[in-house]
Write a protein that holds these residues in place. Structure first.
Motif, PDB file in Angstrom:
ATOM      1  N   MET A   1     -45.846 -20.501 -20.442  1.00  0.00           N
ATOM      2  CA  MET A   1     -45.461 -19.858 -19.203  1.00  0.00           C
ATOM      3  C   MET A   1     -44.196 -19.050 -19.451  1.00  0.00           C
ATOM      4  N   ILE A   2     -44.042 -17.996 -18.667  1.00  0.00           N
ATOM      5  CA  ILE A   2     -42.825 -17.207 -18.748  1.00  0.00           C
ATOM      6  C   ILE A   2     -42.214 -17.091 -17.355  1.00  0.00           C
ATOM      7  N   THR A   3     -40.900 -17.039 -17.314  1.00  0.00           N
ATOM      8  CA  THR A   3     -40.181 -16.911 -16.058  1.00  0.00           C
ATOM      9  C   THR A   3     -38.955 -16.035 -16.263  1.00  0.00           C
ATOM     10  N   SER A   4     -38.518 -15.425 -15.183  1.00  0.00           N
ATOM     11  CA  SER A   4     -37.226 -14.737 -15.210  1.00  0.00           C
ATOM     12  C   SER A   4     -36.141 -15.776 -14.949  1.00  0.00           C
ATOM     13  N   LEU A   5     -34.892 -15.384 -15.053  1.00  0.00           N
ATOM     14  CA  LEU A   5     -33.787 -16.294 -14.739  1.00  0.00           C
ATOM     15  C   LEU A   5     -33.832 -16.760 -13.286  1.00  0.00           C
ATOM     16  N   THR A   6     -34.447 -15.965 -12.434  1.00  0.00           N
ATOM     17  CA  THR A   6     -34.538 -16.292 -11.015  1.00  0.00           C
ATOM     18  C   THR A   6     -35.803 -17.069 -10.661  1.00  0.00           C
ATOM     19  N   ALA A   8     -39.041 -16.071 -11.277  1.00  0.00           N
ATOM     20  CA  ALA A   8     -40.220 -15.246 -11.035  1.00  0.00           C
ATOM     21  C   ALA A   8     -41.205 -15.365 -12.194  1.00  0.00           C
ATOM     22  N   ALA A   9     -42.495 -15.457 -11.871  1.00  0.00           N
ATOM     23  CA  ALA A   9     -43.533 -15.515 -12.894  1.00  0.00           C
ATOM     24  C   ALA A   9     -44.035 -14.125 -13.260  1.00  0.00           C
ATOM     25  N   ALA A  10     -43.611 -13.123 -12.505  1.00  0.00           N
ATOM     26  CA  ALA A  10     -44.053 -11.754 -12.743  1.00  0.00           C
ATOM     27  C   ALA A  10     -42.872 -10.810 -12.601  1.00  0.00           C
ATOM     28  N   GLY A  11     -42.977  -9.685 -13.279  1.00  0.00           N
ATOM     29  CA  GLY A  11     -41.941  -8.668 -13.208  1.00  0.00           C
ATOM     30  C   GLY A  11     -42.234  -7.641 -12.139  1.00  0.00           C
ATOM     31  N   SER A  12     -41.608  -6.488 -12.254  1.00  0.00           N
ATOM     32  CA  SER A  12     -41.690  -5.459 -11.227  1.00  0.00           C
ATOM     33  C   SER A  12     -43.090  -4.897 -11.023  1.00  0.00           C
ATOM     34  N   ASP A  13     -43.959  -4.997 -12.030  1.00  0.00           N
ATOM     35  CA  ASP A  13     -45.320  -4.486 -11.879  1.00  0.00           C
ATOM     36  C   ASP A  13     -46.287  -5.539 -11.345  1.00  0.00           C
ATOM     37  N   GLY A  14     -45.784  -6.732 -11.018  1.00  0.00           N
ATOM     38  CA  GLY A  14     -46.642  -7.791 -10.490  1.00  0.00           C
ATOM     39  C   GLY A  14     -47.346  -8.608 -11.554  1.00  0.00           C
ATOM     40  N   THR A  15     -47.033  -8.359 -12.830  1.00  0.00           N
ATOM     41  CA  THR A  15     -47.625  -9.127 -13.928  1.00  0.00           C
ATOM     42  C   THR A  15     -46.519  -9.682 -14.824  1.00  0.00           C
ATOM     43  N   GLU A 158     -35.300 -10.945 -11.562  1.00  0.00           N
ATOM     44  CA  GLU A 158     -36.413 -10.409 -10.776  1.00  0.00           C
ATOM     45  C   GLU A 158     -36.464 -11.104  -9.429  1.00  0.00           C
ATOM     46  N   ALA A 159     -36.880 -10.368  -8.418  1.00  0.00           N
ATOM     47  CA  ALA A 159     -37.106 -10.996  -7.121  1.00  0.00           C
ATOM     48  C   ALA A 159     -38.211 -12.036  -7.274  1.00  0.00           C
ATOM     49  N   ALA A 160     -38.004 -13.211  -6.711  1.00  0.00           N
ATOM     50  CA  ALA A 160     -38.981 -14.301  -6.844  1.00  0.00           C
ATOM     51  C   ALA A 160     -39.428 -14.751  -5.464  1.00  0.00           C
ATOM     52  N   ALA A 161     -40.632 -14.360  -5.087  1.00  0.00           N
ATOM     53  CA  ALA A 161     -41.178 -14.788  -3.802  1.00  0.00           C
ATOM     54  C   ALA A 161     -41.484 -16.278  -3.826  1.00  0.00           C
TER      55      ALA A 161
END
Length: 194
Positions: A1-6, A8-15, A158-161
């Motif tokens: 699995m990959i995550t941002s520091l915030t 998020a499982a996806a980046g700005s393109d939704g993947t 990244e924004a994390a919903a």
């Protein structure tokens, strides 16, 4: 699995493609090479435009068979569609993957991770890598069927919903390994405390 520091499982393109790095992709290839099968949810196949792993088989967990947006090719030899027993015919028809093999799992639409693992082991595929997405990975975590978590942390805000692993209870783990590369990516191996 990959995550941002915030988280998020996806980046700005939704993947996850905009979060990953060459080192992360290389590690993913190594992990996949040690597996018999890669398990992924249908929503992730649709969102990520999934492609077939080079060495392991691919098992897609789906209730509906809707795999629109996949990049799996036409023949689908070796692809497994894991679905509820009562929906096997519907999943085969709707998937549009005539070469895929349906693996019908007893129980309702809420497929139990242990039943998925048992069905794969019964087919000679005991070494399983669950790549997610977040919902499927969280269900595997909650069921206690994960032996090791391999998590890449991208140095991105990244924004994390919602979190990359939306669990509802703490999973106690021990660190089994950690690397940090020159691009500031962290690679963690965690084992559940038993």
């Amino acid at each position: 699995m990959i995550t941002s520091l915030t988280g998020a499982a996806a980046g700005s393109d939704g993947t996850s493609e905009t979060l990953t790095s060459p080192t992360d992709r290389a590690l993913l290839g190594i992990i996949r090479a040690a597996a018999d099968v890669v398990v992924v949810g249908a929503a992730t196949v649709r969102a990520e435009g999934y492609v077939l792993p080079r060495r392991a088989r691919l098992a897609v967990v789906t209730v509906s068979g809707d795999l629109d947006g996949h990049r799996l090719g036409d023949t689908m030899e070796g692809v497994l569609l894991i679905c509820p027993e009562a929906r096997a015919a519907e999943v085969q028809d709707r998937s549009g993957l005539p070469g895929a093999q349906v693996v019908a799992v007893a129980g309702g639409d809420d497929l139990e991770p242990a039943a998925i693992c048992d069905a794969l082991a019964d087919r000679g595929l005991p070494r399983i890598v669950c790549e997610g997405g977040p919902t499927l990975a969280a269900r595997f975590a909650a069921a206690g069927v994960i032996d090791e978590y391999c998590v890449s942390v991208a140095p991105a805000l990244e924004a994390a919903a919602r979190p990359f692993l939306p669990i509802h209870a703490r999973v106690a783990t021990d660190l089994a390994g950690m690397l940090v590369d020159e691009a500031a990516f962290s690679y963690l191996r965690l084992r559940p405390r038993r």
